[in-house]
Design a protein around this motif. Structure first.
Motif, mmCIF file in Angstrom:
data_model
loop_
_atom_site.group_PDB
_atom_site.id
_atom_site.type_symbol
_atom_site.label_atom_id
_atom_site.label_comp_id
_atom_site.label_asym_id
_atom_site.label_seq_id
_atom_site.Cartn_x
_atom_site.Cartn_y
_atom_site.Cartn_z
ATOM 1 N N ILE A 105 28.865 4.943 76.772
ATOM 2 C CA ILE A 105 29.833 4.296 76.282
ATOM 3 C C ILE A 105 30.282 2.996 77.102
ATOM 4 O O ILE A 105 31.406 2.298 76.627
ATOM 5 N N GLY A 106 29.805 2.811 78.234
ATOM 6 C CA GLY A 106 30.180 2.071 78.978
ATOM 7 C C GLY A 106 29.682 1.929 80.202
ATOM 8 O O GLY A 106 28.782 2.833 80.642
ATOM 9 N N ASN A 107 30.246 1.236 81.411
ATOM 10 C CA ASN A 107 29.917 1.238 82.682
ATOM 11 C C ASN A 107 30.950 0.998 83.403
ATOM 12 O O ASN A 107 32.069 0.305 83.119
ATOM 13 N N ILE A 108 30.865 1.420 84.718
ATOM 14 C CA ILE A 108 31.883 1.465 85.880
ATOM 15 C C ILE A 108 32.429 0.012 85.961
ATOM 16 O O ILE A 108 33.605 -0.284 86.483
ATOM 17 N N TYR A 109 31.673 -1.065 85.816
ATOM 18 C CA TYR A 109 32.292 -2.400 86.329
ATOM 19 C C TYR A 109 32.754 -3.254 84.900
ATOM 20 O O TYR A 109 33.684 -3.603 85.134
ATOM 21 N N SER A 110 32.133 -3.068 83.751
ATOM 22 C CA SER A 110 32.443 -3.609 82.641
ATOM 23 C C SER A 110 33.757 -2.851 82.022
ATOM 24 O O SER A 110 34.617 -3.277 81.257
ATOM 25 N N ASN A 111 33.760 -1.586 81.933
ATOM 26 C CA ASN A 111 34.637 -0.725 81.419
ATOM 27 C C ASN A 111 35.125 0.518 82.258
ATOM 28 O O ASN A 111 35.201 1.488 81.852
ATOM 29 N N PRO A 112 35.839 0.230 83.297
ATOM 30 C CA PRO A 112 36.497 1.140 84.233
ATOM 31 C C PRO A 112 37.549 2.165 83.620
ATOM 32 O O PRO A 112 37.730 3.153 83.873
ATOM 33 N N GLU A 113 38.205 1.529 82.615
ATOM 34 C CA GLU A 113 39.198 2.047 81.977
ATOM 35 C C GLU A 113 38.876 3.149 81.161
ATOM 36 O O GLU A 113 39.523 4.150 80.993
ATOM 37 N N LEU A 114 37.582 3.554 81.022
ATOM 38 C CA LEU A 114 37.128 4.444 80.326
ATOM 39 C C LEU A 114 37.169 5.904 80.907
ATOM 40 O O LEU A 114 36.734 6.945 80.485
ATOM 41 N N LEU A 115 37.079 5.808 82.212
ATOM 42 C CA LEU A 115 36.901 7.021 83.121
ATOM 43 C C LEU A 115 38.720 7.449 83.147
ATOM 44 O O LEU A 115 38.845 8.521 83.817
ATOM 45 N N ASN A 116 39.597 6.695 82.711
ATOM 46 C CA ASN A 116 40.896 7.311 82.990
ATOM 47 C C ASN A 116 41.534 7.993 81.877
ATOM 48 O O ASN A 116 40.770 8.254 80.922
#
Length: 116
Positions: A105-116
Motif C-alpha cells: 500500500i506504500g513505502n516508509i519514505y513516500s507514505n510514512p503516515e500509513l504506519l500510524n
C-alpha cells in the motif's frame, strides 16, 4: 543464480528509483540520472510478490486483505529472513504463503503516515 535486485529512495530529491540489479551499479553510481549511492537509501527485493504480483522490497508497507492492519517489511538479521513488523502486534516471517494474502500500500519514505 539469484539476481540481487534493489530500488532506492533518493534522499535529496525525494523520489523512488526503478528497480535495478546489483550488477548495474558502476563505480558507486546507477544509471538513473547518475545517482550516487551515498545519496540513496537502498532497499533490497525480498524475492516475493504481493497478491497483485508487485515485487516486495524492504521498506514497503503491506496490508492484509481487510486493510485493518499494516506493517513494514524489514530484514531480521538474527533470524536471517524478512519479517513484517506491525506496530503493537507480533511480527511474523514474510513467507510465500503470507505474501499471497497481502498487498503493498506504500513505502516508509513516500507514505510514512500509513504506519500510524
Amino acid at each position: 543464480m539469484k539476481e540481487i535486485k534493489f530500488r532506492a529512495w533518493d534522499k535529496d530529491d525525494k523520489y523512488m528509483t526503478k528497480p535495478f540489479l546489483l550488477s548495474e551499479i558502476d563505480n558507486g553510481e546507477i544509471e538513473e540520472g547518475t545517482l550516487h549511492v551515498d545519496e540513496l537509501e537502498l532497499m533490497q527485493f525480498t524475492g516475493l510478490k504481493d497478491k497483485n504480483g508487485k515485487e516486495i522490497f524492504c521498506g514497503d508497507i503491506l496490508a492484509g486483505t481487510d486493510h485493518s492492519k499494516s506493517g513494514e517489511v524489514k530484514w531480521n538479521e538474527s533470524e536471517a529472513r524478512y519479517k513484517l513488523y506491525i506496530p503493537q502486534e507480533k511480527s511474523f516471517g514474510l513467507e510465500y504463503a503470507h505474501a499471497r494474502l497481502i498487498e503493498i500500500i506504500g513505502n516508509i519514505y513516500s507514505n510514512p503516515e500509513l504506519l500510524n
